[in-house]
Scaffold this motif. Structure first.
Motif, mmCIF file in Angstrom:
data_model
loop_
_atom_site.group_PDB
_atom_site.id
_atom_site.type_symbol
_atom_site.label_atom_id
_atom_site.label_comp_id
_atom_site.label_asym_id
_atom_site.label_seq_id
_atom_site.Cartn_x
_atom_site.Cartn_y
_atom_site.Cartn_z
ATOM 1 N N TYR A 115 13.995 21.792 19.834
ATOM 2 C CA TYR A 115 13.531 22.012 18.662
ATOM 3 C C TYR A 115 14.606 21.757 17.422
ATOM 4 C CZ TYR A 115 11.432 24.758 14.616
ATOM 5 O OH TYR A 115 11.011 25.216 13.689
ATOM 6 N N ASP A 116 15.534 21.871 17.499
ATOM 7 C CA ASP A 116 16.640 21.479 16.434
ATOM 8 C C ASP A 116 16.549 19.827 16.360
ATOM 9 O OD1 ASP A 116 17.365 24.032 16.016
ATOM 10 O OD2 ASP A 116 19.042 23.843 17.161
ATOM 11 N N THR A 117 16.470 19.236 17.346
ATOM 12 C CA THR A 117 16.381 17.621 17.330
ATOM 13 C C THR A 117 14.823 17.357 16.917
ATOM 14 O OG1 THR A 117 17.706 17.479 19.500
ATOM 15 C CG2 THR A 117 16.199 15.473 18.796
ATOM 16 N N THR A 118 14.011 17.864 16.908
ATOM 17 C CA THR A 118 12.511 17.507 16.586
ATOM 18 C C THR A 118 12.621 17.886 15.009
ATOM 19 O OG1 THR A 118 11.544 18.338 18.465
ATOM 20 C CG2 THR A 118 10.075 18.047 16.738
ATOM 21 N N VAL A 119 13.116 18.982 14.382
ATOM 22 C CA VAL A 119 13.250 19.261 13.121
ATOM 23 C C VAL A 119 14.025 18.121 12.339
ATOM 24 C CG1 VAL A 119 14.093 20.820 11.228
ATOM 25 C CG2 VAL A 119 12.810 21.834 13.432
ATOM 26 N N GLY A 120 15.032 17.641 12.956
ATOM 27 C CA GLY A 120 16.062 16.564 12.393
ATOM 28 C C GLY A 120 15.202 15.486 12.087
ATOM 29 N N GLU A 121 14.458 14.989 13.422
ATOM 30 C CA GLU A 121 13.784 13.833 13.306
ATOM 31 C C GLU A 121 12.566 13.849 12.355
ATOM 32 O OE1 GLU A 121 12.403 13.340 17.441
ATOM 33 O OE2 GLU A 121 14.309 12.708 18.152
ATOM 34 N N LEU A 122 12.003 15.088 12.079
ATOM 35 C CA LEU A 122 10.853 15.124 11.246
ATOM 36 C C LEU A 122 11.429 15.219 9.605
ATOM 37 C CD1 LEU A 122 8.721 18.095 12.852
ATOM 38 C CD2 LEU A 122 8.290 15.607 12.479
ATOM 39 N N GLN A 123 12.697 15.703 9.398
ATOM 40 C CA GLN A 123 13.416 15.518 8.370
ATOM 41 C C GLN A 123 13.637 14.062 7.737
ATOM 42 O OE1 GLN A 123 16.742 18.370 8.463
ATOM 43 N NE2 GLN A 123 15.444 19.982 7.702
ATOM 44 N N ASN A 124 14.141 13.421 8.715
ATOM 45 C CA ASN A 124 14.477 12.025 8.549
ATOM 46 C C ASN A 124 13.065 11.217 8.225
ATOM 47 O OD1 ASN A 124 17.155 12.326 8.893
ATOM 48 N ND2 ASN A 124 16.968 11.633 10.957
ATOM 49 N N GLU A 125 11.934 11.835 8.932
ATOM 50 C CA GLU A 125 10.481 10.878 8.630
ATOM 51 C C GLU A 125 10.309 11.241 7.411
ATOM 52 O OE1 GLU A 125 6.501 10.305 11.044
ATOM 53 O OE2 GLU A 125 8.076 11.170 11.959
#
Length: 85
Positions: free
Chosen positions: A23-33
């Motif tokens: 989940y943390d990785t997904t949130v980070g990727e979404l923030q970058n996107e």
């Protein structure tokens, strides 16, 4: 029975820990996107503003050319009145 309960608790703990990291990785990727898309939106806004300025300049040039053509036609009309074959 206690061993099964301990094994189930340990398994659920590892499962929750695994979900948490994903989940943390997904949130980070979404923030970058989201950041990337925000930059693209800003670029498109700048391009739109430049296009609007260009179209305003083109409209002014077209109006000027039309006015010049009308003046030239008036001069030609004045000349054709005095022209004899």
């Amino acid at each position: 029975m206690k061993k099964v309960l301990i094994a189930a608790a340990a398994t659920s703990l590892f499962a929750l820990a695994g979900c948490s990291n994903g989940y943390d990785t997904t949130v980070g990727e979404l923030q970058n996107e989201v950041n990337s898309l925000s930059k693209q939106v800003a670029q498109l806004k700048n391009m739109t503003a430049q296009s609007e300025m260009t179209s305003d300049v083109a409209a002014a040039a077209a109006l000027s050319a039309q006015e010049e053509a009308e003046r030239a036609n008036q001069r030609l009309d004045g000349m054709s009145g005095s022209w004899n074959k």
